[in-house]
Design an enzyme around this catalytic site. Structure first.
Site, PDB file in Angstrom:
ATOM      1  CE1 TYR A 155      -0.375  -4.362   2.341  1.00 26.43           C
ATOM      2  CE2 TYR A 155      -2.166  -5.042   0.908  1.00 26.43           C
ATOM      3  CZ  TYR A 155      -1.581  -4.095   1.724  1.00 26.43           C
ATOM      4  OH  TYR A 155      -2.194  -2.893   1.917  1.00 26.43           O
ATOM      5  CE1 TYR A 166      -5.289  -6.686  -1.195  1.00 32.56           C
ATOM      6  CE2 TYR A 166      -7.558  -6.036  -0.785  1.00 32.56           C
ATOM      7  CZ  TYR A 166      -6.577  -7.002  -0.795  1.00 32.56           C
ATOM      8  OH  TYR A 166      -6.883  -8.279  -0.414  1.00 32.56           O
ATOM      9  NE  ARG A 226      -8.937  -0.356   2.419  1.00 32.70           N
ATOM     10  CZ  ARG A 226      -8.055   0.237   3.207  1.00 32.70           C
ATOM     11  NH1 ARG A 226      -6.895  -0.338   3.473  1.00 32.70           N
ATOM     12  NH2 ARG A 226      -8.305   1.420   3.736  1.00 32.70           N
ATOM     13  CG  HIS A 238      -3.816   1.390   1.881  1.00 28.81           C
ATOM     14  ND1 HIS A 238      -4.597   0.826   0.902  1.00 28.81           N
ATOM     15  CD2 HIS A 238      -3.418   0.356   2.677  1.00 28.81           C
ATOM     16  CE1 HIS A 238      -4.658  -0.478   1.082  1.00 28.81           C
ATOM     17  NE2 HIS A 238      -3.952  -0.795   2.153  1.00 28.81           N
ATOM     18  CG  HIS A 245      -1.244  -1.041   6.026  1.00 26.35           C
ATOM     19  ND1 HIS A 245      -2.464  -1.099   6.668  1.00 26.35           N
ATOM     20  CD2 HIS A 245      -1.451  -1.539   4.784  1.00 26.35           C
ATOM     21  CE1 HIS A 245      -3.359  -1.622   5.841  1.00 26.35           C
ATOM     22  NE2 HIS A 245      -2.776  -1.891   4.692  1.00 26.35           N
TER      23      HIS A 245
END
Ligand code: MBD
Ligand code: FE
Length: 284
Positions: A167, A201, A222, A225, A227
């Site tokens: 990120y 992630y 994870r 995805h 967000h």
């Protein structure tokens, strides 16, 4: 996750410290509960009782107690409380909040939201590097109210990891605002976001949260995805995530934040993928 990129691998300490800073900056946004003495007494007492019960029933030893104490100190020193709490606790707080929310299903925000990102149009491309890795994804849909009326000028505040699972703002060497932006729906409530498919992630394995996961023999992943926070005047905002059908870790999210209604089923296009998802907001 690939580790073949030329940039240094982000360290847990970097992303932990950045997540702690982001959380401190966000207290204005979330507010803090003006908790009564009665409520504080009840919540603190019950939390401690739950811990005491585990100690009694599992016959926790002094060495185990000291190990936990050292680990708790390391989580604070590494700035990993936001990461740890959002991965292992936020999902239950979110499920309680969801009991009173109608419309699009929400899920956890996680530690990597940053406010104030670039304002984009209804049909727009997320800020990304010229050589951004990953397959193209065009994600489109419509924002409506619970009666099916389109919501024009709704905001879709969007953030995601890159194709290496990192990120911007939390891992080094990513441009500020990379893969983050605020889209605004057109007169018909529609939007179309051009981006890249993110990677799964991985919780940093070199920090205390990663050490706990390793000690327990769990995995740190994870599923891939997207967000989003969807906002419209006069309506209750929803914070959610969207996943990809068939994606790795979809049935074993370390953060327990997947929900069946939040899985996209992208279709192949000429040069990538296209996925559609509509949002429904209730009145505030
Ligand atoms: C993430 O990317 C995330 O979304 C959550 C909830 C926790 C850790 C990393
Ligand atoms: Fe995330």
């Amino acid at each position: 996750m690939t580790t073949t990129h030329a940039t240094p691998t982000p360290t847990a300490a970097d992303s932990g410290a950045n997540a702690s800073d982001a959380f401190r900056a966000s207290t204005a946004r979330h507010g803090s509960a003006g908790t009564s003495t009665e409520r504080a007494d009840r919540l603190i007492r019950r939390t401690l009782e739950a811990i005491h019960q585990v100690i009694r029933e599992e016959e926790v030893t002094y060495p185990e107690f000291q190990t936990v104490k050292a680990w708790l100190m390391a989580v604070g020193e590494g700035g990993e409380w936001p990461l740890f709490l959002d991965v292992f606790v936020e999902h239950e707080v979110e499920k309680v909040a969801a009991r009173t929310q109608h419309g699009t299903t929400g899920t956890i925000e996680g530690p990597y939201y940053l406010p104030g990102q670039k304002q984009l149009g209804a049909v727009d491309t997320l800020p990304m590097r010229a050589d951004e890795k990953g397959e193209q994804l065009v994600f489109s849909g419509q924002v409506r109210d619970l009666d099916g009326r389109p919501l024009a000028g709704a905001e879709i505040d969007f953030w995601q990891a890159d194709a290496d699972g990192y990120y911007s703002g939390f891992a080094p060497n990513l441009p500020e605002g990379n893969l983050r932006g605020v889209f605004r729906t057109d007169d018909d409530g529609r939007f179309s976001i051009t981006t890249i498919k993110p990677a799964p992630y991985q919780i940093p394995t070199d920090g205390p949260t990663g050490a706990m996961i390793t000690a327990a023999g769990w995995h740190p992943w994870r599923p891939a995805h997207l967000h989003l926070m969807v906002r419209a005047d006069g309506h209750r905002s929803v914070t959610t995530q969207l996943y990809f059908t068939g994606g790795e870790w979809l049935d074993a999210d370390v953060a327990s934040a997947t929900k069946d209604e939040l899985v996209l089923d992208p279709e192949r296009t000429g040069d990538g993928w296209a996925a559609v998802y509509d949002f429904e907001l209730e009145r505030a």
